[in-house]
Design an enzyme around this catalytic site. Structure first.
Site, short mmCIF file in Angstrom:
data_model
loop_
_atom_site.label_atom_id
_atom_site.label_comp_id
_atom_site.label_asym_id
_atom_site.label_seq_id
_atom_site.Cartn_x
_atom_site.Cartn_y
_atom_site.Cartn_z
N THR A 1 0.84 -1.20 0.00
CA THR A 1 0.00 0.00 0.00
C THR A 1 0.87 1.26 0.00
O THR A 1 0.62 2.21 -0.75
CB THR A 1 -0.93 0.00 1.23
OG1 THR A 1 -1.76 -1.17 1.18
CG2 THR A 1 -1.79 1.25 1.28
N PHE B 1 8.52 -8.88 2.92
CA PHE B 1 8.62 -8.95 4.37
C PHE B 1 9.54 -7.87 4.93
O PHE B 1 9.63 -6.78 4.36
CB PHE B 1 9.04 -10.35 4.83
CG PHE B 1 8.02 -11.41 4.51
CD1 PHE B 1 6.69 -11.24 4.85
CD2 PHE B 1 8.37 -12.57 3.84
CE1 PHE B 1 5.74 -12.20 4.56
CE2 PHE B 1 7.42 -13.54 3.54
CZ PHE B 1 6.11 -13.35 3.90
N PHE C 1 -3.25 4.54 10.86
CA PHE C 1 -4.57 3.97 11.05
C PHE C 1 -5.43 5.00 11.78
O PHE C 1 -4.91 5.80 12.57
CB PHE C 1 -4.51 2.68 11.89
CG PHE C 1 -4.14 1.45 11.11
CD1 PHE C 1 -5.06 0.43 10.92
CD2 PHE C 1 -2.87 1.31 10.57
CE1 PHE C 1 -4.72 -0.71 10.21
CE2 PHE C 1 -2.52 0.17 9.86
CZ PHE C 1 -3.46 -0.84 9.67
N ARG D 1 5.97 -7.34 -7.20
CA ARG D 1 5.84 -8.77 -7.48
C ARG D 1 4.40 -9.13 -7.81
O ARG D 1 3.47 -8.43 -7.44
CB ARG D 1 6.27 -9.59 -6.25
CG ARG D 1 7.75 -9.52 -5.94
CD ARG D 1 8.07 -10.31 -4.69
NE ARG D 1 7.39 -9.76 -3.51
CZ ARG D 1 7.24 -10.42 -2.37
NH1 ARG D 1 7.70 -11.64 -2.25
NH2 ARG D 1 6.64 -9.84 -1.35
N LYS E 1 -3.43 -14.19 3.87
CA LYS E 1 -3.21 -12.78 3.60
C LYS E 1 -4.31 -12.13 2.78
O LYS E 1 -4.56 -10.94 2.87
CB LYS E 1 -1.87 -12.58 2.85
CG LYS E 1 -0.64 -12.81 3.70
CD LYS E 1 0.62 -12.62 2.89
CE LYS E 1 0.80 -11.18 2.47
NZ LYS E 1 2.07 -10.99 1.72
N TRP F 1 -3.46 5.09 2.40
CA TRP F 1 -4.60 4.17 2.40
C TRP F 1 -5.90 4.96 2.32
O TRP F 1 -6.81 4.60 1.56
CB TRP F 1 -4.58 3.31 3.67
CG TRP F 1 -5.67 2.28 3.69
CD1 TRP F 1 -5.61 1.01 3.19
CD2 TRP F 1 -6.99 2.44 4.20
NE1 TRP F 1 -6.82 0.36 3.37
CE2 TRP F 1 -7.69 1.22 3.99
CE3 TRP F 1 -7.67 3.48 4.83
CZ2 TRP F 1 -9.01 1.02 4.38
CZ3 TRP F 1 -9.00 3.30 5.22
CH2 TRP F 1 -9.66 2.07 4.99
#
Length: 556
Positions: free
Chosen positions: A73, A301, A382, A94, A105, A410
């Site tokens: 994101t 990761f 968030f 990817r 996920k 986001w």
């Protein structure tokens, strides 16, 4: 009511893919259309390039937790933000694997208002690349067993075939099987097994090749097993590289799509980062650099896995270097690293946040000190994050000498990443000399030790007898100068998934080694890492559906 990711994606009008290509100066004759909104780009778009390459921005993260870090994101939102401030931008990511999409996920094309579209296509069959890789892998497996059945001229020991079959799905039932049982005409009975396709060496070979000729050379050198005399057998001895390359002819070409804000995106290749090297294809990255002034890419990761492999494997092989690094973190994930349960993450807890901060600080140290690259921390915001928590994070990061920026991509798309984009542009103007975690000339055990100590912050390593024996054998066979690809849990800096935060005074258990001789690296298996994941108790697949009009729901 807040829209889901797929609802946001499906409500966006897409531009024809030819218009997206024009933004990068890629001409229509170089495109192979897969409908209106996807295309493959011919190799000529890279090989005919003679100009200056753009700046490369690597996006990485802290060790992931179930709370989510939003690395993709952030990558997408940063690309949109760079375009918004007037920079000629491309993103290189990817391809999602069906295993995680239907596993734990869910979809993997970004989220909220920072997404790549068409997200349903990208998350499912896309342009068929991963299917082609699975078919190529299994052609080799079939040719190996057929060769043994038809007289075994190469003297292959069926007990020492190292090439496994592949399928792009999480299926623990197939990790270890016995094949060839029944009638004699069914082949030679032997132990066998499946890896998930994105962990296969074919995937790694495709992702690390810059041309068809290079891919063929890598394929010839893939190790498929050993003879009864303990000598290595390569794929080229089966004369399989031509047919395998034919299956991969189109899969080798990068795919071009777009973001919600119509920023060009190359999505190509999908190796797992806790098993394989975890980066999109070399061809896609180089094609993006050839056609844009700023290229945003990510490595899988945390910085201990994806970023380390991006630098120590991909940068070495491709002669590329990041000009800046973004480290993504969330308040929620940092609280989890500080011991908070997922159910309690919405409650302010600055003490737990302080306990979890060392994980982020270690990743900052890795980028700035181990790899000598400029870094900015992006706090993926968030709605429930409190000002007190944000202040604690800012202060801790600033004390390391790093810059920290709040990212709201986001919720706001590119507009929410403008400050991050401006900081990235500033950083790419700084001079930096890329460092590696080890030298290729170091012995295998020393290379692994250096990764554990400098990147993970561990005390050292504990090698099984089997792993030590294999390290010596690989050096004797001439593979000692290859880079290391650590197969380790993504959840911790250590090889123990439950050791969150910044564990200290630990040893990493080296269970076994394998060589991906074609791809060009040695895989070091630690802990109980698996090359074929399993589905969780409630897989994401149970939420996916399609209506009578073909509209998909539940992907994210």
């Amino acid at each position: 009511m807040v829209k889901s990711d797929i609802e946001i994606a499906q409500s966006t009008d897409m531009f024809p893919i030819g218009d997206i290509a024009q933004k990068l100066g890629i001409e229509e004759h170089a495109l192979e259309h897969y409908g209106k909104y996807k295309a493959k780009v011919d190799y000529s778009a890279l090989h005919n390039h003679t100009g200056k390459n753009g700046k490369l921005i690597l996006v990485t993260a802290i060790n992931p937790t179930p709370a989510g870090e939003g690395k993709t994101t952030t990558s997408v939102g940063l690309g949109d933000a760079l375009q918004k401030i007037g920079k000629k931008t491309a993103i290189a990511l990817r391809e999602p694997s069906l295993g995680p999409v239907f596993g734990i996920k869910g979809g993997a094309a970004g989220g909220g208002y920072a997404q790549v579209i068409p997200m349903e296509d990208i998350n499912l069959h896309f342009t068929g690349d991963i299917h082609a890789i699975g078919a190529a892998n299994n052609l080799v497996a079939a040719m190996i067993d057929n060769h043994i059945y038809q007289g075994n001229e190469l003297n292959i020991d069926p007990r020492r075939v190292t090439w496994r079959r592949a399928m792009d799905m999480n299926d623990r039932q197939l990790r270890s099987i016995v094949s060839g049982i029944g009638a004699r005409t069914n082949g030679m009975p032997r132990e066998d097994g499946f890896d998930i396709t994105v962990a296969s060496e074919i995937m790694a070979v495709l992702c690390l090749s810059s041309s068809m000729a290079e891919m063929k050379d890598k394929l010839r050198n893939c190790l498929i097993g050993y003879t009864f005399d303990n000598e290595p057998v390569k794929l080229g001895e089966l004369q399989a590289e031509g047919a395998v390359s034919a299956l991969l002819k189109d899969a080798l070409k990068p795919n071009l799509v777009q973001t919600l804000e119509h920023t060009p995106v190359f999505i190509h290749g999908g190796p797992f980062a806790n098993i394989a090297h975890g980066c999109n294809s070399m061809l896609a990255t180089k094609m993006a650099l050839a056609h844009a002034d700023y290229v945003v890419t990510e490595a899988g990761f945390g910085a201990d896995l994806g970023a380390e492999k991006f630098i120590d494997i991909k940068c070495r092989m491709g002669n590329i270097k990041p000009d800046a690094v973004v480290i993504v973190a969330t308040i929620r994930a940092l609280k989890m690293h500080g011991g908070v349960k997922k159910t309690d993450l919405d409650q302010e807890n600055t003490q737990a946040l302080k306990k979890g901060m060392p994980n982020l600080i270690k990743h900052i140290e890795n980028i700035q000190e181990t790899f000598s690259l400029p870094a900015v921390v992006a706090i993926n915001a968030f709605p429930g994050d409190t000002q007190n928590e944000l202040d604690v994070v800012r202060k801790a990061i600033e004390e390391t000498g790093s810059k920290v920026v709040q990212s709201d991509v986001w919720a706001k798309g590119g507009e929410g990443g403008v400050e991050l984009a401006e900081e990235v542009v500033r950083m790419t103007g700084e001079e930096s000399d890329l460092s590696y975690a080890y030298e290729l000339s170091d012995p295998i055990e020393e290379k692994v030790e250096k990764i554990v100590q400098s990147v993970y912050g561990g005390k050292g390593t504990e090698w099984s007898k089997k792993a030590k024996t294999m390290a010596k054998r690989l050096e004797k066979l001439g593979y000692g100068d290859l880079p290391i690809c650590m197969a380790k849990t993504q959840y911790s800096l250590s090889d123990t998934a439950t050791a969150l935060g910044r564990p200290t005074d630990f040893n990493v258990n080296i269970r076994d080694l394998t060589v991906s001789a074609g791809a060009g690296f040695i895989v070091v298996l630690t802990g109980n890492i698996m090359r074929m994941p399993g589905l969780p108790k409630v897989p994401s697949a149970v939420h996916v559906d399609v209506d009578d009009n073909g509209k998909i729901s539940g992907l994210f």
